[in-house]
Design an enzyme around this catalytic site. Structure first.
Site, PDB file in Angstrom:
ATOM      1  CB  VAL A  61      39.793  39.603  43.781  1.00 53.55           C
ATOM      2  CG1 VAL A  61      40.971  39.694  43.698  1.00 53.55           C
ATOM      3  CG2 VAL A  61      38.814  40.121  44.781  1.00 53.55           C
ATOM      4  CE1 TYR A  62      45.222  40.747  42.562  1.00 59.61           C
ATOM      5  CE2 TYR A  62      46.021  40.727  40.252  1.00 59.61           C
ATOM      6  CZ  TYR A  62      45.949  40.319  41.858  1.00 59.61           C
ATOM      7  OH  TYR A  62      47.151  39.654  42.151  1.00 59.61           O
ATOM      8  CB  SER A  63      40.138  47.005  40.042  1.00 63.38           C
ATOM      9  OG  SER A  63      41.295  47.514  40.602  1.00 63.38           O
ATOM     10  CG  ASN A  64      33.754  43.888  41.095  1.00 60.96           C
ATOM     11  OD1 ASN A  64      33.877  42.933  41.274  1.00 60.96           O
ATOM     12  ND2 ASN A  64      32.895  44.804  40.933  1.00 60.96           N
TER      13      ASN A  64
END
Length: 345
Positions: A61-64
């Protein structure tokens, strides 16, 4: 670099690890964390590896997914020298199956993470949140399958409640599936809730804590204090609403104590705050979240020395708050120690 055993496993991890949430940052939250591209990320990894910081933590989920991609590029050619930790479970889109930890989601999440990271195995795979809509048996059977397939080596969790962890461990024990050995938790001098339930659970059940946001969501950097307002350049202006809350007076009381100990030890406030965490029971590794080389180098100065017992007492006294029910009533009674002996490291 000191290494510690991760929970009830055979894996040794460095006491300091690096959080790659600052890699490839985009959006209102992760863009404020950091925007390191491949070149800058490679330089940060160089510094880490040279210092013995060989565990790198990220999440889909970190920066997609960009954080995993940039980290994968930064460690290319030295995969055998590092450990990779990543997480999945939080929403990655609006689709019905783009969140949670169902069998379908876990398999696709692991395959996507492996591709972005440019590796064939994840050393520590953690569930980023508890999924109440998926049976625990389905989650753990899938993790067992992924371990047997050689795609992940160790499993852990993050942001779970105590009962959710215990239910999972009981099911794993019943079926002979992999037990969680890591618990990635928020823990800092201004956020000690971990100590009330999750720390005793970790001690009893063999879960090593991987500590995220050890500087209290950027509040314990030494740049903020009673007479030091949040700098204009601070990421707190954009991210405070996303992080753990803290009352101003409590924050300033802790910072006052940190300032005093930092002056006494000739260390920086972040170094003192991180060193305090490294003395706490169950802590296996503290995850550093640096936006640039200067921050990283300063944080690395948290090891190689120890706070004195008196300095720890000063920090403990300033940061202690009344525990919630059912913890507080009996802690005030003289006989409580017979029921709940203090944790030891």
């Amino acid at each position: 670099m000191e290494h510690r055993t991760l929970g009830r496993s055979g894996l040794k991890v460095p006491v300091l690890s690096f959080g790659a949430g600052t890699f490839g940052g985009s959006g209102p939250l992760f863009g404020a964390w950091g925007t390191a591209g491949e070149n800058e990320a490679r330089r940060m990894v160089d510094i880490c590896v040279e210092a013995g910081v060989t565990l790198f933590d990220t999440a889909d989920v970190y920066s997609n997914g960009a954080s995993e991609t940039v980290l994968g590029a930064a460690i290319k050619g030295r995969r055998d020298k590092v450990l990779i930790s990543t997480k999945a479970g939080l929403p990655m889109g609006d689709g019905a199956n783009e969140a949670g930890t169902s069998r379908s989601r876990l398999i696709s999440s692991v395959e996507s993470a492996l591709q972005r990271l440019g590796t064939d195995v994840i050393d520590i795979f953690q569930l980023h949140a508890f999924d109440a809509s998926t049976p625990v048996e389905e989650v753990l059977a899938t993790l067992d399958m992924l371990v047997r397939a050689g795609k992940i080596r160790y499993v852990g969790i993050s942001n779970f409640a105590g009962w959710q962890i215990m239910k999972s461990l009981a099911v794993a024990e019943k079926h002979g599936w992999p037990r969680y050995v890591a618990n990635q938790v928020y823990y800092s001098l201004i956020g000690r809730d971990y100590e009330w339930d999750l720390m005793p659970l970790g001690k009893d059940q063999g879960l090593g804590a991987l500590v995220w946001s050890p500087l209290g969501w950027g509040r314990l950097t030494g740049k903020i204090g009673r007479d030091r307002p949040v700098p204009e350049t601070s990421r707190l202006h954009a991210t405070a609403e996303f992080g753990p809350p803290v009352e101003d007076e409590h924050l300033y009381r802790v910072i006052d104590a940190l300032d005093a100990v930092a002056k006494e030890t000739d260390r920086t406030v972040p170094q003192v705050a991180i060193n305090w965490l490294l003395q706490r029971p169950t802590v296996a590794s503290v995850i550093l979240g640096a936006r640039n080389e200067a921050q990283l180098l300063d944080n690395l100065g948290a090891i190689g020395w120890q706070l004195s017992p008196e300095q720890i007492r000063v920090l403990d006294a300033a940061s202690t708050v009344t525990a919630p029910y059912p913890h507080f009533p009996y802690r005030r009674q003289a006989g409580f120690a017979r029921l709940d002996p203090p944790l030891t490291a």
